[in-house]
Design a protein around this motif. Structure first.
Motif, PDB file in Angstrom:
ATOM      1  N   GLY A  11       3.857  -0.921  -8.540  1.00  0.00           N
ATOM      2  CA  GLY A  11       3.863   0.602  -8.847  1.00  0.00           C
ATOM      3  C   GLY A  11       2.477   0.672  -8.619  1.00  0.00           C
ATOM      4  O   GLY A  11       1.601   1.801  -9.132  1.00  0.00           O
ATOM      5  N   SER A  12       1.272  -0.313  -8.338  1.00  0.00           N
ATOM      6  CA  SER A  12       0.261  -0.336  -7.734  1.00  0.00           C
ATOM      7  C   SER A  12      -0.165  -0.844  -6.582  1.00  0.00           C
ATOM      8  O   SER A  12       0.232  -1.264  -6.109  1.00  0.00           O
ATOM      9  N   THR A  13      -1.784  -0.105  -6.309  1.00  0.00           N
ATOM     10  CA  THR A  13      -2.008  -0.744  -4.554  1.00  0.00           C
ATOM     11  C   THR A  13      -3.167  -1.187  -5.036  1.00  0.00           C
ATOM     12  O   THR A  13      -4.528  -1.184  -6.002  1.00  0.00           O
ATOM     13  N   ASN A  14      -3.156  -2.972  -3.673  1.00  0.00           N
ATOM     14  CA  ASN A  14      -5.079  -3.271  -4.209  1.00  0.00           C
ATOM     15  C   ASN A  14      -5.775  -1.792  -3.936  1.00  0.00           C
ATOM     16  O   ASN A  14      -5.805  -1.360  -3.591  1.00  0.00           O
ATOM     17  N   ASP A  15      -7.368  -2.870  -3.458  1.00  0.00           N
ATOM     18  CA  ASP A  15      -8.258  -2.208  -3.009  1.00  0.00           C
ATOM     19  C   ASP A  15      -8.384  -2.135  -1.453  1.00  0.00           C
ATOM     20  O   ASP A  15      -9.031  -1.024  -1.443  1.00  0.00           O
ATOM     21  N   PHE A  16      -7.473  -2.459  -1.227  1.00  0.00           N
ATOM     22  CA  PHE A  16      -7.503  -2.392   0.997  1.00  0.00           C
ATOM     23  C   PHE A  16      -5.886  -1.297   0.794  1.00  0.00           C
ATOM     24  O   PHE A  16      -5.244  -1.336   2.216  1.00  0.00           O
ATOM     25  N   GLY A  17      -5.639  -0.614  -0.412  1.00  0.00           N
ATOM     26  CA  GLY A  17      -4.223  -0.170  -0.279  1.00  0.00           C
ATOM     27  C   GLY A  17      -2.533  -1.075   0.544  1.00  0.00           C
ATOM     28  O   GLY A  17      -1.949   0.271   0.533  1.00  0.00           O
ATOM     29  N   ASP A  18      -3.369  -1.810  -0.063  1.00  0.00           N
ATOM     30  CA  ASP A  18      -1.393  -2.669   0.174  1.00  0.00           C
ATOM     31  C   ASP A  18      -1.012  -2.799  -0.902  1.00  0.00           C
ATOM     32  O   ASP A  18      -1.563  -2.753  -2.360  1.00  0.00           O
ATOM     33  N   SER A  19       0.413  -2.344  -1.152  1.00  0.00           N
ATOM     34  CA  SER A  19       0.803  -2.216  -2.045  1.00  0.00           C
ATOM     35  C   SER A  19       1.555  -3.685  -2.919  1.00  0.00           C
ATOM     36  O   SER A  19       1.608  -4.502  -2.274  1.00  0.00           O
ATOM     37  N   GLN A  20       1.099  -3.572  -4.425  1.00  0.00           N
ATOM     38  CA  GLN A  20       1.307  -4.737  -5.179  1.00  0.00           C
ATOM     39  C   GLN A  20       2.798  -5.201  -5.230  1.00  0.00           C
ATOM     40  O   GLN A  20       3.018  -4.240  -6.254  1.00  0.00           O
ATOM     41  N   LEU A  21       3.629  -6.441  -5.604  1.00  0.00           N
ATOM     42  CA  LEU A  21       4.222  -7.161  -6.110  1.00  0.00           C
ATOM     43  C   LEU A  21       4.078  -7.249  -6.745  1.00  0.00           C
ATOM     44  O   LEU A  21       2.893  -8.127  -6.917  1.00  0.00           O
ATOM     45  N   SER A  22       5.038  -7.427  -7.741  1.00  0.00           N
ATOM     46  CA  SER A  22       5.079  -8.916  -9.363  1.00  0.00           C
ATOM     47  C   SER A  22       4.389 -10.197  -8.731  1.00  0.00           C
ATOM     48  O   SER A  22       3.483 -10.762  -9.465  1.00  0.00           O
ATOM     49  N   SER A  73       2.898 -11.842   1.188  1.00  0.00           N
ATOM     50  CA  SER A  73       4.290 -12.175   0.102  1.00  0.00           C
ATOM     51  C   SER A  73       5.526 -10.465   0.575  1.00  0.00           C
ATOM     52  O   SER A  73       5.875 -10.220  -0.433  1.00  0.00           O
ATOM     53  N   SER A  74       4.701  -9.888   1.398  1.00  0.00           N
ATOM     54  CA  SER A  74       5.487  -8.554   1.638  1.00  0.00           C
ATOM     55  C   SER A  74       7.230  -9.224   2.871  1.00  0.00           C
ATOM     56  O   SER A  74       7.796  -8.598   2.675  1.00  0.00           O
ATOM     57  N   ILE A  75       7.229 -11.011   2.807  1.00  0.00           N
ATOM     58  CA  ILE A  75       8.366 -11.119   3.372  1.00  0.00           C
ATOM     59  C   ILE A  75       8.801 -12.175   2.297  1.00  0.00           C
ATOM     60  O   ILE A  75       9.648 -12.522   2.639  1.00  0.00           O
ATOM     61  N   VAL A  76       8.476 -11.707   1.345  1.00  0.00           N
ATOM     62  CA  VAL A  76       8.949 -12.843   0.075  1.00  0.00           C
ATOM     63  C   VAL A  76      10.486 -12.892  -0.166  1.00  0.00           C
ATOM     64  O   VAL A  76      11.798 -14.075  -0.196  1.00  0.00           O
ATOM     65  N   ASP A  77      10.911 -11.221  -0.220  1.00  0.00           N
ATOM     66  CA  ASP A  77      12.404 -11.542  -0.122  1.00  0.00           C
ATOM     67  C   ASP A  77      13.105 -11.037   0.683  1.00  0.00           C
ATOM     68  O   ASP A  77      14.515 -11.383   1.374  1.00  0.00           O
TER      69      ASP A  77
END
Length: 79
Positions: A11-22, A73-77
């Motif tokens: 529910g947050s993003t890093n400084d580069f605008g990427d959604s953070q996964l757990s 990490s965006s492709i982990v699932d």
């Protein structure tokens, strides 16, 4: 079950605008813990926390390290 619980959006993003996964947040915490225990690292920064931080309490550290805690990490699932 463990995999599903780890690959959730924080529910947050890093400084580069990427959604953070757990898994990003967990991996980043683990690396920060390791970096702060190192006797040779002076400073660190990560994709999740890009501000360069002094982690060298002894004053003996020589290196600055930067990392992406879990590249791809965006492709982990999908794996």
């Amino acid at each position: 079950a463990l995999r599903v619980s780890l690959v959730t959006v924080e529910g947050s993003t890093n400084d580069f605008g990427d959604s953070q996964l757990s898994v990003d947040v967990i991996a980043d915490r683990m690396i920060w813990e390791a970096v702060t225990k190192s006797s040779v690292i002076r400073e660190g920064a990560s994709e999740e926390d890009p501000i360069v931080r002094n982690v060298d309490e002894s004053g003996q550290g020589e290196f600055t390290v930067c990392w992406d805690p879990l590249d791809g990490s965006s492709i982990v699932d999908n794996n």
